[in-house]
Design an enzyme around this catalytic site. Structure first.
Site, PDB file in Angstrom:
ATOM      1  N   ASP A  50      13.962  -1.361  -0.690  1.00 33.59           N
ATOM      2  CA  ASP A  50      14.097   0.042  -1.395  1.00 33.59           C
ATOM      3  C   ASP A  50      12.969   0.942  -1.598  1.00 33.59           C
ATOM      4  O   ASP A  50      11.978   0.390  -2.041  1.00 33.59           O
ATOM      5  CB  ASP A  50      14.544  -0.041  -2.616  1.00 33.59           C
ATOM      6  CG  ASP A  50      15.171   1.194  -3.497  1.00 33.59           C
ATOM      7  OD1 ASP A  50      16.384   1.406  -3.071  1.00 33.59           O
ATOM      8  OD2 ASP A  50      14.453   1.859  -3.965  1.00 33.59           O
ATOM      9  N   TYR A  55       7.965   8.112  -3.002  1.00 31.54           N
ATOM     10  CA  TYR A  55       7.204   6.909  -3.176  1.00 31.54           C
ATOM     11  C   TYR A  55       5.982   6.855  -2.358  1.00 31.54           C
ATOM     12  O   TYR A  55       4.845   6.207  -2.680  1.00 31.54           O
ATOM     13  CB  TYR A  55       7.772   5.612  -3.133  1.00 31.54           C
ATOM     14  CG  TYR A  55       8.912   5.201  -4.084  1.00 31.54           C
ATOM     15  CD1 TYR A  55       9.395   6.244  -5.123  1.00 31.54           C
ATOM     16  CD2 TYR A  55       9.992   4.232  -3.767  1.00 31.54           C
ATOM     17  CE1 TYR A  55      10.432   5.943  -5.751  1.00 31.54           C
ATOM     18  CE2 TYR A  55      11.057   4.114  -4.293  1.00 31.54           C
ATOM     19  CZ  TYR A  55      11.262   4.864  -5.372  1.00 31.54           C
ATOM     20  OH  TYR A  55      12.428   4.804  -6.285  1.00 31.54           O
ATOM     21  N   LYS A  80      15.643   7.962   0.242  1.00 28.81           N
ATOM     22  CA  LYS A  80      16.111   8.768  -0.514  1.00 28.81           C
ATOM     23  C   LYS A  80      15.287  10.203  -0.405  1.00 28.81           C
ATOM     24  O   LYS A  80      14.394  10.140  -0.051  1.00 28.81           O
ATOM     25  CB  LYS A  80      15.975   8.433  -1.986  1.00 28.81           C
ATOM     26  CG  LYS A  80      16.086   7.034  -2.534  1.00 28.81           C
ATOM     27  CD  LYS A  80      15.962   6.827  -3.857  1.00 28.81           C
ATOM     28  CE  LYS A  80      15.990   5.112  -4.225  1.00 28.81           C
ATOM     29  NZ  LYS A  80      14.655   4.348  -4.252  1.00 28.81           N
ATOM     30  N   HIS A 115      18.260  11.616  -4.391  1.00 28.30           N
ATOM     31  CA  HIS A 115      17.566  10.825  -5.483  1.00 28.30           C
ATOM     32  C   HIS A 115      17.960  11.175  -6.777  1.00 28.30           C
ATOM     33  O   HIS A 115      18.010  10.047  -7.866  1.00 28.30           O
ATOM     34  CB  HIS A 115      16.083  11.078  -5.253  1.00 28.30           C
ATOM     35  CG  HIS A 115      15.040   9.890  -5.685  1.00 28.30           C
ATOM     36  ND1 HIS A 115      13.946   9.509  -5.002  1.00 28.30           N
ATOM     37  CD2 HIS A 115      15.384   9.214  -6.766  1.00 28.30           C
ATOM     38  CE1 HIS A 115      13.331   8.769  -5.838  1.00 28.30           C
ATOM     39  NE2 HIS A 115      14.139   8.320  -6.729  1.00 28.30           N
TER      40      HIS A 115
HETATM   41  P1  NDP Z   1      10.886  -3.095 -12.321  1.00 25.11           P
HETATM   42  O1  NDP Z   1      11.865  -3.376 -13.492  1.00 25.11           O
HETATM   43  O2  NDP Z   1      11.422  -3.812 -11.031  1.00 25.11           O
HETATM   44  O3  NDP Z   1       9.449  -3.750 -12.970  1.00 25.11           O
HETATM   45  C1  NDP Z   1       8.452  -3.731 -11.905  1.00 25.11           C
HETATM   46  C2  NDP Z   1       7.365  -4.071 -13.014  1.00 25.11           C
HETATM   47  O4  NDP Z   1       7.264  -5.458 -13.283  1.00 25.11           O
HETATM   48  C3  NDP Z   1       6.128  -4.047 -12.102  1.00 25.11           C
HETATM   49  O5  NDP Z   1       4.913  -3.609 -12.957  1.00 25.11           O
HETATM   50  C4  NDP Z   1       5.791  -5.525 -11.773  1.00 25.11           C
HETATM   51  O6  NDP Z   1       4.471  -5.748 -11.612  1.00 25.11           O
HETATM   52  C5  NDP Z   1       6.354  -6.092 -12.858  1.00 25.11           C
HETATM   53  N1  NDP Z   1       6.944  -7.647 -12.338  1.00 25.11           N
HETATM   54  C6  NDP Z   1       7.605  -7.735 -11.085  1.00 25.11           C
HETATM   55  N2  NDP Z   1       8.211  -9.148 -11.277  1.00 25.11           N
HETATM   56  C7  NDP Z   1       7.948  -9.741 -12.382  1.00 25.11           C
HETATM   57  C8  NDP Z   1       8.163 -10.903 -13.141  1.00 25.11           C
HETATM   58  N3  NDP Z   1       8.747 -11.782 -12.491  1.00 25.11           N
HETATM   59  N4  NDP Z   1       7.787 -10.971 -14.411  1.00 25.11           N
HETATM   60  C9  NDP Z   1       7.229 -10.091 -15.150  1.00 25.11           C
HETATM   61  N5  NDP Z   1       6.801  -8.853 -14.711  1.00 25.11           N
HETATM   62  C10 NDP Z   1       7.256  -8.510 -13.290  1.00 25.11           C
HETATM   63  O7  NDP Z   1      10.754  -1.745 -12.414  1.00 25.11           O
HETATM   64  P2  NDP Z   1      10.856  -0.351 -11.184  1.00 25.11           P
HETATM   65  O8  NDP Z   1      10.824   0.956 -11.928  1.00 25.11           O
HETATM   66  O9  NDP Z   1       9.791  -0.566 -10.266  1.00 25.11           O
HETATM   67  O10 NDP Z   1      12.357  -0.528 -10.347  1.00 25.11           O
HETATM   68  C11 NDP Z   1      12.408  -1.336  -9.344  1.00 25.11           C
HETATM   69  C12 NDP Z   1      12.939  -0.433  -8.000  1.00 25.11           C
HETATM   70  O11 NDP Z   1      14.124   0.261  -8.483  1.00 25.11           O
HETATM   71  C13 NDP Z   1      11.611   0.420  -7.760  1.00 25.11           C
HETATM   72  O12 NDP Z   1      10.421  -0.207  -7.389  1.00 25.11           O
HETATM   73  C14 NDP Z   1      12.417   1.446  -7.150  1.00 25.11           C
HETATM   74  O13 NDP Z   1      12.540   0.870  -5.693  1.00 25.11           O
HETATM   75  C15 NDP Z   1      13.530   1.420  -7.834  1.00 25.11           C
HETATM   76  N6  NDP Z   1      13.643   2.725  -8.749  1.00 25.11           N
HETATM   77  C16 NDP Z   1      14.552   3.803  -8.399  1.00 25.11           C
HETATM   78  C17 NDP Z   1      14.486   4.938  -9.320  1.00 25.11           C
HETATM   79  C18 NDP Z   1      15.258   6.104  -8.881  1.00 25.11           C
HETATM   80  O14 NDP Z   1      15.325   7.142  -9.495  1.00 25.11           O
HETATM   81  N7  NDP Z   1      16.290   5.869  -7.847  1.00 25.11           N
HETATM   82  C19 NDP Z   1      13.804   5.086 -10.420  1.00 25.11           C
HETATM   83  C20 NDP Z   1      12.811   3.829 -10.693  1.00 25.11           C
HETATM   84  C21 NDP Z   1      12.869   2.710  -9.862  1.00 25.11           C
HETATM   85  P3  NDP Z   1       3.530  -6.501 -10.174  1.00 25.11           P
HETATM   86  O15 NDP Z   1       3.941  -5.264  -9.006  1.00 25.11           O
HETATM   87  O16 NDP Z   1       2.077  -6.332 -10.486  1.00 25.11           O
HETATM   88  O17 NDP Z   1       4.198  -7.742 -10.010  1.00 25.11           O
END
Ligand code: NDP
Length: 279
Positions: A50, A55, A80, A115
């Protein structure tokens, strides 16, 4: 195939198969970080990535897919259209799509999403999405951050019902009535921020359930999405977490566990409110 396996797919209303688990990439830096995260994910079995124009990492994501050694048609890629193009109107959405394809260096995407629901503009954007779909350059089209009232407003004017709605969804914000509405209209939901942007370990009930299975709170939260038939897209740039987030197949949450997590809904948003955003 085990329907709760992360290798499982869900059928969109047009028959396109969408993998239940994908790699999120918001805040993943472009270039080597993005392409490496994507390559690791594909190596670990993910078949869904995604991204989004905003981004700023479509180039790295495309590079990661191309250099993964797995054929492009085996990977489901979502991007998006950002709000600036939506505000500028129909032609700008078409151009934004061309620009995304050029950055990805693909000749199609699997899923193209609006988006955010920009007030007064999303119906025009949707017409452009339908044109992109009709031209075969997106295998599916959908929306993101659309609430029921946005969909109620859009659907009477739409030739194609959005095939996906990607929304904020995690134990603290479950949007259950929107899920019921989406099931009724055959709109597949994708959960964004399924790990609560890294706060997943702050939920004691998840940790308690996780301990019973020898799993992590993150794995329990993702498993909960998948068992509800909701596609989930956790983000990480670390190989060990990308692996952890896909290691979901050796346990099944009981209906009691599911109900416990269902009971954690506190309607708490971590991201913007689709009725009140200014970007
Ligand atoms: P997530 O809920 O996926 O959390 C990501 C965070 O959690 C990062 O800081 C990551 O750090 C950490 N993390 C990853 N795996 C673990 C784990 N197993 N245990 C503990 N911490 C962990 O947040 P997002 O907001 O990134 O949402 C996911 C995806 O959804 C986005 O990346 C994007 O693709 C999409 N999205 C879409 C939106 C929209 O408006 N359509 C808005 C927001 C997100 P690290 O990378 O350091 O591991």
């Amino acid at each position: 195939m085990n329907p709760t396996s992360f290798h499982a797919t869900i059928s969109l209303s047009n028959g396109v198969q969408m993998p239940m688990l994908g790699l999120g990439t918001w805040q993943t830096p472009d270039g080597e970080t993005a392409s490496q995260a994507v390559r690791w994910a594909i190596e670990l079995g993910y078949r869904h990535i995604d991204t989004a124009a905003i981004y700023g990492n479509e180039k790295g994501v495309g590079e990661g897919v191309r250099s993964s050694g797995v054929k492009r048609e085996k990977i489901f890629v979502t991007t998006k259209v950002w709000n600036d193009a939506q505000r500028a109107g129909y032609d700008a959405v078409l151009s934004a799509f061309d620009e995304s394809l050029a950055r990805l260096q693909f000749d199609y995407v699997d899923l193209y999403l609006v988006h955010w629901p920009v007030k007064g503009k999303y119906k025009e954007a949707w017409r452009a999405m339908e044109k992109i779909y009709a031209d075969g350059r997106a295998k599916a089209i959908g929306v993101s951050n659309f609430l029921q009232h946005h969909l109620d407003d859009l659907l009477p004017d739409a030739q194609i019902v959005p095939q996906v709605d990607q929304i904020e969804l995690h134990p603290w914000l479950q949007q259950k009535s929107l899920t019921e509405y989406s099931v009724k209209h055959r709109i597949v939901q994708t959960a964004w921020s399924p790990l609560m942007q890294g706060k997943i370990d702050d939920v004691p009930e998840l940790k308690r359930i996780a301990r019973q299975y020898g799993k992590s709170a993150a794995q329990v939260a993702l498993r909960w999405n998948i068992q509800h038939g909701i596609v989930t897209i956790p983000k990480s740039v670390r190989r060990e977490r990308i692996a952890e987030n896909a290691n979901l197949e050796d346990f099944v949450l009981t209906s009691e566990d599911m109900q416990t997590i269902d009971g954690l809904d506190s309607h708490k948003r971590l991201g913007a409110d689709p009725d009140n955003f200014s970007f």
